[in-house]
Design an enzyme around this catalytic site. Structure first.
Site, PDB file in Angstrom:
ATOM      1  N   THR A 139      43.472  30.470  42.975  1.00  0.00           N
ATOM      2  CA  THR A 139      43.088  29.282  43.728  1.00  0.00           C
ATOM      3  C   THR A 139      42.261  28.350  42.847  1.00  0.00           C
ATOM      4  O   THR A 139      42.462  27.132  42.839  1.00  0.00           O
ATOM      5  CB  THR A 139      42.281  29.687  44.978  1.00  0.00           C
ATOM      6  OG1 THR A 139      43.040  30.653  45.707  1.00  0.00           O
ATOM      7  CG2 THR A 139      42.000  28.501  45.859  1.00  0.00           C
ATOM      8  N   GLU A 351      29.304  67.324  43.520  1.00  0.00           N
ATOM      9  CA  GLU A 351      29.192  66.200  42.577  1.00  0.00           C
ATOM     10  C   GLU A 351      28.989  66.695  41.149  1.00  0.00           C
ATOM     11  O   GLU A 351      29.529  66.118  40.199  1.00  0.00           O
ATOM     12  CB  GLU A 351      28.057  65.252  42.973  1.00  0.00           C
ATOM     13  CG  GLU A 351      28.260  64.534  44.309  1.00  0.00           C
ATOM     14  CD  GLU A 351      29.581  63.772  44.394  1.00  0.00           C
ATOM     15  OE1 GLU A 351      30.072  63.277  43.352  1.00  0.00           O
ATOM     16  OE2 GLU A 351      30.147  63.684  45.502  1.00  0.00           O
TER      17      GLU A 351
HETATM   18  P1  ADP Z   1      42.339  34.259  43.733  1.00  0.00           P
HETATM   19  O1  ADP Z   1      42.828  32.977  44.319  1.00  0.00           O
HETATM   20  O2  ADP Z   1      43.114  34.696  42.540  1.00  0.00           O
HETATM   21  O3  ADP Z   1      42.211  35.358  44.727  1.00  0.00           O
HETATM   22  P2  ADP Z   1      39.956  32.748  43.420  1.00  0.00           P
HETATM   23  O4  ADP Z   1      40.449  31.602  42.655  1.00  0.00           O
HETATM   24  O5  ADP Z   1      39.786  32.551  44.879  1.00  0.00           O
HETATM   25  O6  ADP Z   1      40.867  34.006  43.170  1.00  0.00           O
HETATM   26  O7  ADP Z   1      38.597  33.235  42.759  1.00  0.00           O
HETATM   27  C1  ADP Z   1      37.429  33.372  43.528  1.00  0.00           C
HETATM   28  C2  ADP Z   1      36.216  33.013  42.714  1.00  0.00           C
HETATM   29  O8  ADP Z   1      36.039  33.918  41.626  1.00  0.00           O
HETATM   30  C3  ADP Z   1      36.300  31.666  42.059  1.00  0.00           C
HETATM   31  O9  ADP Z   1      35.902  30.659  42.929  1.00  0.00           O
HETATM   32  C4  ADP Z   1      35.346  31.808  40.888  1.00  0.00           C
HETATM   33  O10 ADP Z   1      34.017  31.657  41.293  1.00  0.00           O
HETATM   34  C5  ADP Z   1      35.534  33.247  40.496  1.00  0.00           C
HETATM   35  N1  ADP Z   1      36.506  33.378  39.406  1.00  0.00           N
HETATM   36  C6  ADP Z   1      37.684  34.042  39.455  1.00  0.00           C
HETATM   37  N2  ADP Z   1      38.319  33.971  38.267  1.00  0.00           N
HETATM   38  C7  ADP Z   1      37.545  33.228  37.459  1.00  0.00           C
HETATM   39  C8  ADP Z   1      37.655  32.784  36.113  1.00  0.00           C
HETATM   40  N3  ADP Z   1      38.715  33.092  35.349  1.00  0.00           N
HETATM   41  N4  ADP Z   1      36.666  32.024  35.604  1.00  0.00           N
HETATM   42  C9  ADP Z   1      35.600  31.710  36.347  1.00  0.00           C
HETATM   43  N5  ADP Z   1      35.439  32.076  37.617  1.00  0.00           N
HETATM   44  C10 ADP Z   1      36.378  32.848  38.186  1.00  0.00           C
HETATM   45 ZN    ZN Z   2      34.473  64.508  45.409  1.00  0.00          ZN
HETATM   46 MG    MG Z   3      43.175  32.650  46.308  1.00  0.00          MG
END
Ligand code: ADP
Ligand code: ZN
Ligand code: MG
Length: 526
Positions: A139, A351
């Site tokens: 995203t 554990e």
């Molecule tokens: P996806 O859509 O793949 O599930 P998102 O784009 O929603 O992941 O990622 C969620 C958050 O994680 C982002 O808003 C950001 O804060 C962080 N994040 C994920 N990947 C990165 C990246 N490569 N660099 C910086 N921040 C990241």
């Molecule tokens: Zn165990």
């Molecule tokens: Mg996403």
């Protein structure tokens, strides 16, 4: 053993839900208000009148609710446009993901000047598919693309399209594209595209088919010079309908994978840039420790640590905050033990069994913490290990992994005998069985070396000897684990005794206790 928290981006869905709820609340609020005012003014209103009024109000509410839904969808789209305008998010908001960024750079250039490409007769992909595990920044990449190019961003989630009523989703797709084309150059983002683009043979649904067809026909409806790019994202590329991936559709596919160590470091750096990190913190070590974390997981880690530091009113975020946040994320928060003395002893031995087997069989995995305190996820105790990063998984490695999983149960059996076994090992045993089953039926690593029983079963059917092979494999490995622990009883008991006292031990301390007592001839590791 632990799993990772799977925090999916459900923002759009929530936004949609909130809007619907707000509209409904407003409608109901208005209705109740007018009902009170009404009955006060006409105190002699007959029952029939009230009934008619309520019926009418009900009718109006239904109409409002229905249009609220459409409005919510429209508003969600609209809201996303506004967000894009105000969006400061660009490629510098993304760390790691170099190959994806390179691919998107070209698309940004195209979005900024689509005519240039038309002049060369170059055809840009209309659709780009980003695929990979949740939280890896799909995203974020789509938003950054729109941000970089300075174009509006229309976002919807695949599950928003799929409605109970046939035709609604398709209508929504057309509506979305109509709005997008009015905006001119833009990015249309469809999250969770698997919700509407599943292979048709998997579970047929008229509604989904219609929605998908609408999407495909809208995509073939605009021409390459228009400057519209449809970005779709999915965590499950393998379930997508091949029709989606044909030329002229989502014909550029970009894998967005989990970050490696260097990438984790740059993501951690990015997300700590605006935080008062203590100079003593070594992000390199944290990057080593966070194998398997997604970008979202790393962001969450930094944020949790910042919250802890804020709660302490500390000047800086210290290493201890990061470690506490790490533990909270991977294991859940420690709770006070509810176990009685005898139970604590069993948990400690269990554990300790895991820890000893892990130290002997996979010394490359660093032990981070051993605890007999109940943590999140219903665990009575846990071993926290940072696995070494690896690309290829070998037979020896898988066997060792099974032994480490079975070692909790094996230690219980050695200490208390077969009659005293507890249910505490159930998830260990289930996991071990799954690994063994895939070794037998998919990897050709037990029994016949060159046969995939799963493939054989698909092709010819009637494979029946798989479960017997799984049993034989597990039986042999369990015996091996018993022998291993029996030869290292001292170490198991010493660690268990310390655990009963301390309840939770730092990995380095536990390793120290073990290394002083483990039999010197170590099994070779995988
Ligand atoms: P996806 O859509 O793949 O599930 P998102 O784009 O929603 O992941 O990622 C969620 C958050 O994680 C982002 O808003 C950001 O804060 C962080 N994040 C994920 N990947 C990165 C990246 N490569 N660099 C910086 N921040 C990241
Ligand atoms: Zn165990
Ligand atoms: Mg996403």
């Amino acid at each position: 053993m632990y799993d990772h928290v799977d925090k999916r981006g459900v923002f759009m869905k929530r936004w949609h839900g909130v809007l619907t709820a707000l509209t409904l609340a407003a409608a109901l609020g208005g209705m109740l208000l007018s009902l009170t005012v009404d009955s006060a003014a006409q105190s002699r209103a007959t029952l029939a009148q009230v009934f008619i009024f309520i019926a009418l109000a009900g009718f109006i509410a239904t109409v409002l609710l229905r249009s609220a839904r459409d409005r919510a969808a429209a508003l969600a789209t609209h809201g996303a446009v506004e967000e894009a305008v105000r969006q400061t998010c660009d490629f510098s908001s993304v760390a790691a993901n170099e190959p994806a960024l390179r691919s998107l750079t070209e698309l940004r250039d195209y979005l900024m000047d689509p005519r240039k490409y038309a002049r060369y007769g170059a055809r840009m992909p209309k659709g780009v598919l980003l695929y990979g595990p949740p939280g890896t920044g799909k995203t974020l990449l789509a938003r950054a693309l729109a941000g970089e190019a300075g174009v509006p961003f229309f976002a919807l989630s695949g599950s928003d399209f799929v409605e109970k009523y046939v035709g609604v989703g398709a209508g929504r797709v057309r509506e979305l594209f109509k709005k997008a084309r009015k905006a001119g150059r833009c990015v249309i983002f469809i999250d969770e595209i698997d919700a509407l683009g599943k292979r048709r043979d998997e579970a047929a649904s008229d509604e989904r088919d219609q929605t998908l067809n609408a999407l495909l026909s809208e995509m073939s409806g605009f021409y390459s010079g228009e400057g519209i790019i449809v970005v779709a994202a999915t965590n499950r590329a393998e379930t997508l309908d091949p029709a989606l991936l044909r030329p002229g559709r989502f014909d550029r596919q970009i894998e967005v994978g989990l970050p490696g160590r260097a990438e984790r470091l740059s993501i951690l750096r990015l997300h700590s840039a605006n935080k008062p990190l203590s100079g003593a913190v070594r992000l390199e070590a944290l990057a080593m420790q966070t194998v398997g974390f997604s970008g979202a997981g790393l962001e969450n880690l930094m944020n949790e640590a910042a919250l802890l530091a804020a709660n302490r009113d500390a000047e800086h975020i210290e290493e201890a905050d990061l470690q506490a946040a790490y533990l909270k994320i991977v294991a859940g928060e420690d709770r006070a033990s509810a176990a009685n003395e005898a139970e604590s002893r069993i948990i400690a031995i269990h554990e300790a069994g895991h820890a000893v087997a892990s130290r002997l069989l996979s010394p490359e995995n660093r032990l981070t913490r051993v605890s007999i305190l109940p943590a999140g996820r219903g665990a009575a105790g846990y071993n926290l290990c940072v696995p070494r990063e690896r690309v290829m998984v070998g037979r020896r490695h898988l066997e060792n992994q099974i032994c480490v999983l079975l070692a909790g149960r094996a230690a219980e059996q050695l200490a208390f005998g077969e009659d005293a076994l507890t249910a505490g090992a159930s998830s260990d045993i289930a996991r071990a069985t799954e690994i063994a089953a895939s070794m037998v039926s998919e990897l050709g690593m037990a029994g016949e070396p060159a046969v995939s029983l799963a493939a054989l079963n698909r092709a010819v059917g009637g494979v029946t000897d798989a479960s017997q092979s799984v049993r034989t494999l597990l039986d042999g490995l369990y015996r091996r684990t018993l022998e291993l622990l029996d030869a290292n009883r001292d170490a198991v008991m010493a660690l268990a005794d310390t655990l009963i006292e301390a309840e939770a031990l730092d990995g380095a301390v536990a390793e120290g206790i073990l290394d002083a007592r483990l039999s010197t001839e170590r099994r070779e590791s995988a």
